[in-house]
Enzyme design. Structure first.
Site, PDB file in Angstrom:
ATOM      1  N   GLU A 123     -11.211   4.487  59.847  1.00 11.09           N
ATOM      2  CA  GLU A 123     -12.389   4.820  60.665  1.00 11.09           C
ATOM      3  C   GLU A 123     -13.115   6.046  60.102  1.00 11.09           C
ATOM      4  O   GLU A 123     -14.348   6.103  60.093  1.00 11.09           O
ATOM      5  CB  GLU A 123     -11.978   5.035  62.126  1.00 11.09           C
ATOM      6  CG  GLU A 123     -11.531   3.718  62.780  1.00 11.09           C
ATOM      7  CD  GLU A 123     -10.986   3.906  64.185  1.00 11.09           C
ATOM      8  OE1 GLU A 123     -10.014   4.673  64.345  1.00 11.09           O
ATOM      9  OE2 GLU A 123     -11.525   3.292  65.116  1.00 11.09           O
ATOM     10  N   GLU A 133      -3.925  -0.755  64.679  1.00  9.60           N
ATOM     11  CA  GLU A 133      -3.706  -0.222  66.024  1.00  9.60           C
ATOM     12  C   GLU A 133      -3.082  -1.244  66.973  1.00  9.60           C
ATOM     13  O   GLU A 133      -2.281  -0.906  67.835  1.00  9.60           O
ATOM     14  CB  GLU A 133      -5.042   0.271  66.612  1.00  9.60           C
ATOM     15  CG  GLU A 133      -5.538   1.585  66.038  1.00  9.60           C
ATOM     16  CD  GLU A 133      -6.363   1.427  64.767  1.00  9.60           C
ATOM     17  OE1 GLU A 133      -6.290   0.350  64.134  1.00  9.60           O
ATOM     18  OE2 GLU A 133      -7.080   2.382  64.407  1.00  9.60           O
TER      19      GLU A 133
HETATM   20  C1  3H9 Z   1      -4.911   5.108  65.295  1.00  6.46           C
HETATM   21  O1  3H9 Z   1      -5.244   5.449  64.211  1.00  6.46           O
HETATM   22  C2  3H9 Z   1      -5.792   5.165  66.517  1.00  6.46           C
HETATM   23  C3  3H9 Z   1      -7.228   5.349  66.174  1.00  6.46           C
HETATM   24  O2  3H9 Z   1      -7.881   4.116  65.984  1.00  6.46           O
HETATM   25  C4  3H9 Z   1      -7.990   5.974  67.312  1.00  6.46           C
HETATM   26  C5  3H9 Z   1      -7.690   7.352  67.664  1.00  6.46           C
HETATM   27  C6  3H9 Z   1      -8.639   7.908  68.705  1.00  6.46           C
HETATM   28  N1  3H9 Z   1       1.446   9.348  62.941  1.00  6.46           N
HETATM   29  O3  3H9 Z   1       6.634   4.433  57.660  1.00  6.46           O
HETATM   30  P1  3H9 Z   1       7.204   5.521  56.838  1.00  6.46           P
HETATM   31  C7  3H9 Z   1       5.585   9.121  59.903  1.00  6.46           C
HETATM   32  S1  3H9 Z   1      -3.350   4.528  65.584  1.00  6.46           S
HETATM   33  C8  3H9 Z   1       2.544  10.121  62.930  1.00  6.46           C
HETATM   34  O4  3H9 Z   1       8.676   5.647  56.767  1.00  6.46           O
HETATM   35  P2  3H9 Z   1       6.142   4.350  54.438  1.00  6.46           P
HETATM   36  C9  3H9 Z   1       6.796   8.234  60.156  1.00  6.46           C
HETATM   37  O5  3H9 Z   1       7.219   8.337  61.486  1.00  6.46           O
HETATM   38  C10 3H9 Z   1      -2.502   4.747  64.050  1.00  6.46           C
HETATM   39  N2  3H9 Z   1       3.580   9.925  62.076  1.00  6.46           N
HETATM   40  O6  3H9 Z   1       6.600   5.559  55.359  1.00  6.46           O
HETATM   41  C11 3H9 Z   1       7.781   8.801  59.165  1.00  6.46           C
HETATM   42  O7  3H9 Z   1       8.319   9.989  59.732  1.00  6.46           O
HETATM   43  P3  3H9 Z   1       9.849  10.416  59.471  1.00  6.46           P
HETATM   44  C12 3H9 Z   1      -2.835   3.683  63.093  1.00  6.46           C
HETATM   45  C13 3H9 Z   1       3.483   8.915  61.223  1.00  6.46           C
HETATM   46  O8  3H9 Z   1       5.733   4.949  53.163  1.00  6.46           O
HETATM   47  C14 3H9 Z   1       6.907   9.176  57.972  1.00  6.46           C
HETATM   48  O9  3H9 Z   1       5.582   9.310  58.503  1.00  6.46           O
HETATM   49  N3  3H9 Z   1      -2.011   3.829  61.924  1.00  6.46           N
HETATM   50  C15 3H9 Z   1       2.367   8.068  61.191  1.00  6.46           C
HETATM   51  O10 3H9 Z   1       7.148   3.261  54.466  1.00  6.46           O
HETATM   52  C16 3H9 Z   1       6.897   8.153  56.869  1.00  6.46           C
HETATM   53  O11 3H9 Z   1       6.581   6.876  57.425  1.00  6.46           O
HETATM   54  C17 3H9 Z   1      -0.816   3.217  61.808  1.00  6.46           C
HETATM   55  O12 3H9 Z   1      -0.404   2.511  62.690  1.00  6.46           O
HETATM   56  C18 3H9 Z   1       1.312   8.319  62.097  1.00  6.46           C
HETATM   57  N4  3H9 Z   1       0.195   7.569  62.111  1.00  6.46           N
HETATM   58  O13 3H9 Z   1       4.842   3.732  55.170  1.00  6.46           O
HETATM   59  C19 3H9 Z   1      -0.061   3.460  60.538  1.00  6.46           C
HETATM   60  N5  3H9 Z   1       2.555   7.128  60.237  1.00  6.46           N
HETATM   61  O14 3H9 Z   1       9.952  10.581  58.000  1.00  6.46           O
HETATM   62  C20 3H9 Z   1       1.391   3.720  60.824  1.00  6.46           C
HETATM   63  C21 3H9 Z   1       3.754   7.400  59.671  1.00  6.46           C
HETATM   64  O15 3H9 Z   1       9.983  11.630  60.291  1.00  6.46           O
HETATM   65  N6  3H9 Z   1       2.137   4.035  59.640  1.00  6.46           N
HETATM   66  N7  3H9 Z   1       4.316   8.479  60.261  1.00  6.46           N
HETATM   67  O16 3H9 Z   1      10.652   9.255  59.989  1.00  6.46           O
HETATM   68  C22 3H9 Z   1       2.544   3.123  58.727  1.00  6.46           C
HETATM   69  O17 3H9 Z   1       2.233   1.965  58.814  1.00  6.46           O
HETATM   70  C23 3H9 Z   1       3.418   3.590  57.616  1.00  6.46           C
HETATM   71  O18 3H9 Z   1       4.009   4.790  58.010  1.00  6.46           O
HETATM   72  C24 3H9 Z   1       2.720   3.823  56.257  1.00  6.46           C
HETATM   73  C25 3H9 Z   1       3.697   4.494  55.267  1.00  6.46           C
HETATM   74  C26 3H9 Z   1       2.265   2.481  55.706  1.00  6.46           C
HETATM   75  C27 3H9 Z   1       1.532   4.739  56.428  1.00  6.46           C
END
Ligand code: 3H9
Length: 701
Positions: free
Chosen positions: A105, A125
């Site tokens: 976004e 999301e």
């Molecule tokens: C959103 O954006 C809403 C908006 O539209 C509107 C707002 C108003 N936040 O998965 P990994 C942490 S909703 C906080 O093992 P990878 C995760 O917990 C969001 N923490 O790595 C982990 O922590 P720890 C939309 C986050 O390389 C560490 O980072 N976005 C977030 O296998 C490593 O993560 C998503 O839904 C976060 N957003 O994969 C994306 N993301 O080491 C969600 C990750 O302490 N994330 N962490 O356990 C993912 O899909 C994967 O983490 C990603 C990396 C592909 C990015």
């Protein structure tokens, strides 16, 4: 300005760098930093273009999920993006890694986007029970068209950078250094005197298609494929607003719908699932300097469905794997099974012919244990019988090189007894795959009494290599998943004796959200499997406890499920649709009569509670015994291996949300009426009395 966002002025170009490890999530400091940086770039007379780039492994991967449910902190993301989009100087977002959710976004708020060739973009999301709440539902359709936007927003699946270019989401691809690419693009913008090109002012994506029809079709698809989910319908409504309203009003509507999702219980459950999965990879008492062994080659013993599925998992991960069978014929059948499975994927279009041949080339068939001497890991997937396991492990002990991981895929046998067949029990671990092993994400990593830390860490690393969700479990009959599902299945069968039909039980649990009902599931896996387990368990069961008898009656009649054309249901040849089995009715009547039970109609809530609370009570016992490390690990097992609905967060999280006092009251009632196996778990009693949840207990709160 915060450290998480830095502004560097490079001549006429403002270079904004985000640095918020691990994934550059848009926490409050990043939002504030972005706002300040864009405002300063705007105010700086010298600046003629802006570059937004991220440090570390990825572009911004979204809003900070940990902030959801907490009081909002200014500035909000929509406000920040409004400033980014409104900037009078053209801006370019330089995308690498994954630009997800709020990250995409932000990029859509910039006036141009370039992406490194290996990057991905998406709006995931919906997987967290949300919708893109910072303009994604309004801006994406304006660029990519309503059809593509609906696909991306409702599925939540990211697309490649190349596909993003095809759909006007990204302007250009690049290779190499991010800052160089960004500065190069910005210089071109300056040279060409380009003006800001605001996504919110674009209309081409909204024109030329029958948007109403696209929205109707998506509604129908969601009703069919995502029943019970709250946010997908709101995702569609938000995109529909983009087709009907001017930007400002559309954004307002998006905010309202986002707030509905944010406040829904499903969002809490899905966010729990997200963090639970990441937490599961951590082993509490493993020293942080434990180094996993390197795994370059693997072997699998047993060319049945399970063994082949495991071999395919290794081949899919690019690991050469030997498949061992006892003779040439059995081996041929196993190898053919591997080829057939890949061929089916090629036919479906999910695998290319080339990839199939490459993967098959990684699988070598062998019939001699000597060929396993160089394997880094051997996974045994032979018949579930201790004598057979003994033969296998004694041979492995004799031939495998020192340091090889000796793994058993047993789903219920005592891993410590299996380890004792070798002179190196510290190298023995359980790798319990779920069928079909090449498809199912769950891997229970069974930690034996003597399994070394290094071997445990290696087993977890193997799970990661195979792209599985690995959860550590301790040794007990059935480990976590099957030990609990035994309670669940038994209650489902007792319901048949009380008066329900398989259709009613399966229907109630499907309405609850389970991917499949317990009886359809048994028909699929074969009733003889359960019968063998019951036979073994009956031998040690106290006399006053007994199992329901319907399944035994079906087995005695040769109705073993789909493979015999009948079980709890009847099947037409070549068709998996469950039909009523007319021979079952008299068996149900007989089973009730034998137990002196008067059959009566049962309501859905009773059916669900009886089955799901049986899982919860057993889960609480498992936690107390230390068989699972944490309640969220149990949830991860059920979400990834047993078709538990993600929007309910897993059985333990679900129990928390119902209230442990409510769960306990029902468990006590069933204990007084049904039998000793309903004895409330002491942990459940304790937490209910204290007014706490499993989640709070796990967090030490
Ligand atoms: C959103 O954006 C809403 C908006 O539209 C509107 C707002 C108003 N936040 O998965 P990994 C942490 S909703 C906080 O093992 P990878 C995760 O917990 C969001 N923490 O790595 C982990 O922590 P720890 C939309 C986050 O390389 C560490 O980072 N976005 C977030 O296998 C490593 O993560 C998503 O839904 C976060 N957003 O994969 C994306 N993301 O080491 C969600 C990750 O302490 N994330 N962490 O356990 C993912 O899909 C994967 O983490 C990603 C990396 C592909 C990015």
């Amino acid at each position: 300005m915060t450290e998480a966002v830095r502004l560097e002025i490079r001549g006429e170009i403002a270079l904004i760098k985000v640095n918020n490890p691990p994934v550059n999530a848009l926490g409050q400091v990043v939002r504030e930093g972005l706002l300040n940086a864009f405002q300063r770039a705007e105010a700086d007379q010298q600046v003629r273009a802006v570059v937004l780039v991220c440090e570390g492994n990825t572009f911004i991967a979204g809003a900070d999920i940990k902030e959801f449910g907490k009081p909002p902190q200014a500035p909000s993301l929509p406000e920040v993006i409004e400033v980014i989009e409104g900037c009078s100087k053209p801006s370019v977002a330089v995308i690498h890694g994954t630009a997800l959710g709020g990250g995409l976004e932000v990029a859509l708020g910039c006036h141009y986007r370039i992406a490194r060739r290996d990057a991905k973009v998406g709006l995931p999301e919906v997987k967290l029970g949300l919708l893109p709440g910072a303009g994604g539902t309004q801006r994406l359709p304006r660029l990519a068209g309503v059809e593509k936007a609906l696909d991306m927003i409702v599925s939540g699946t990211p697309i490649s950078a190349a596909e993003a270019v095809e759909h006007n989401i990204v302007d250009e691809l690049f290779d190499g250094d991010l800052v160089d690419a960004g500065l190069g693009y910005a210089r071109r913008m300056v040279e060409e005197n380009r003006a800001p090109r605001r996504t919110g002012e674009q209309t081409q994506g909204l024109e030329g298609a029958d948007n109403e029809a696209l929205i109707r079709a998506k509604h129908a698809e969601v009703a069919k494929r995502m029943p019970g989910l709250f946010s997908p319908l709101r995702c569609i409504a938000a995109v529909e607003a983009a087709t009907q309203l001017p930007l400002a009003e559309g954004l307002k509507r998006e905010r309202e719908l986002f707030a509905e999702c944010l406040n829904s219980p499903q969002r809490g459950a899905l966010v729990h699932s997200f963090f639970a999965e990441r937490q599961a990879g951590k082993i509490n008492d493993l020293p942080s300097d434990t180094k996993p062994r390197s795994i370059k080659t693997a072997a699998v013993i047993g060319g049945g469905t399970m063994g082949v599925g495991i071999a395919l998992s290794f081949a899919n991960a690019g690991v050469p794997v030997k498949l061992l069978e006892i003779n040439k014929e059995a081996l041929q059948r196993g190898l053919q099974r591997a080829r057939d499975t890949y061929a089916a994927s090629v036919k479906r279009g999910s695998l290319t012919e080339d990839a199939m041949e490459q993967r098959l080339a990684l699988i070598t068939g062998v019939t001699d244990y000597g060929a396993l001497a160089d394997a880094d890991v051997v996974v045994e997937a032979v018949f579930e019988e201790m004598g057979v396991k003994q033969q296998v492990f004694e041979q492995l002990d004799a031939v495998c090189k020192p340091g090889a991981i000796l793994a058993s895929n047993t789903s219920s046998l005592d891993l410590d007894a299996i380890a004792a067949f070798t002179k190196r029990p510290e190298d023995v671990v359980g790798l319990h795959f779920f069928s079909p092993a090449n498809v199912m994400r769950l891997l229970e990593v069974v930690r034996g009494e003597k399994t070394s830390n290094e071997v445990l860490a290696t087993a977890m690393a193997i799970g990661k290599q195979l792209k599985k969700v690995s959860v550590v479990v301790g040794v007990c009959d059935g480990f976590v998943g099957n030990r609990m599902v035994f309670q669940y299945g038994r209650e489902a069968e007792f319901l048949l004796e009380e008066g329900a039909t398989p259709q009613q039980v399966d229907g109630a649990l499907r309405n609850f959200g389970m991917a499949m009902g317990p009886f359809a599931m048994r028909d699929l896996s074969g009733l003889d499997i359960g019968q063998a387990i019951r036979k073994r368990q009956r031998a040690t069961l106290p006399a006053h406890l007994d199992f329901p008898t319907v399944s035994d009656k079906l087995c005695a009649a040769g109705m073993l499920g789909q493979k015999t054309g009948a079980g709890y249901y009847r099947y037409e040849p070549g068709n998996r649709t469950p039909l009523e089995n007319p021979e079952l009715g008299p068996m149900l009547e007989a089973a009730s009569r034998e137990k002196g039970i008067e059959r009566k109609a049962l309501d859905e809530q009773y059916i669900v509670e009886r089955c799901i609370f049986a899982l919860v009570n057993e889960g609480a016992k498992i936690l107390e015994e230390g068989i699972a490390q944490r309640s969220s690990d149990i949830d991860v097992i059920y979400l990834n291996g047993y078709g538990f609905p993600a929007f309910r967060g897993g059985p333990m999280f679900y129990a928390d949300s119902v209230g442990l006092d409510t769960v306990l009251a029902r468990v006590k009632e069933l204990y007084s009426r049904c039998g000793d196996w309903w004895k409330p778990a002491p942990l459940l009693e304790k937490l209910a009395a204290e007014g706490r949840t499993f989640t709070e207990w796990q967090a030490g709160r």
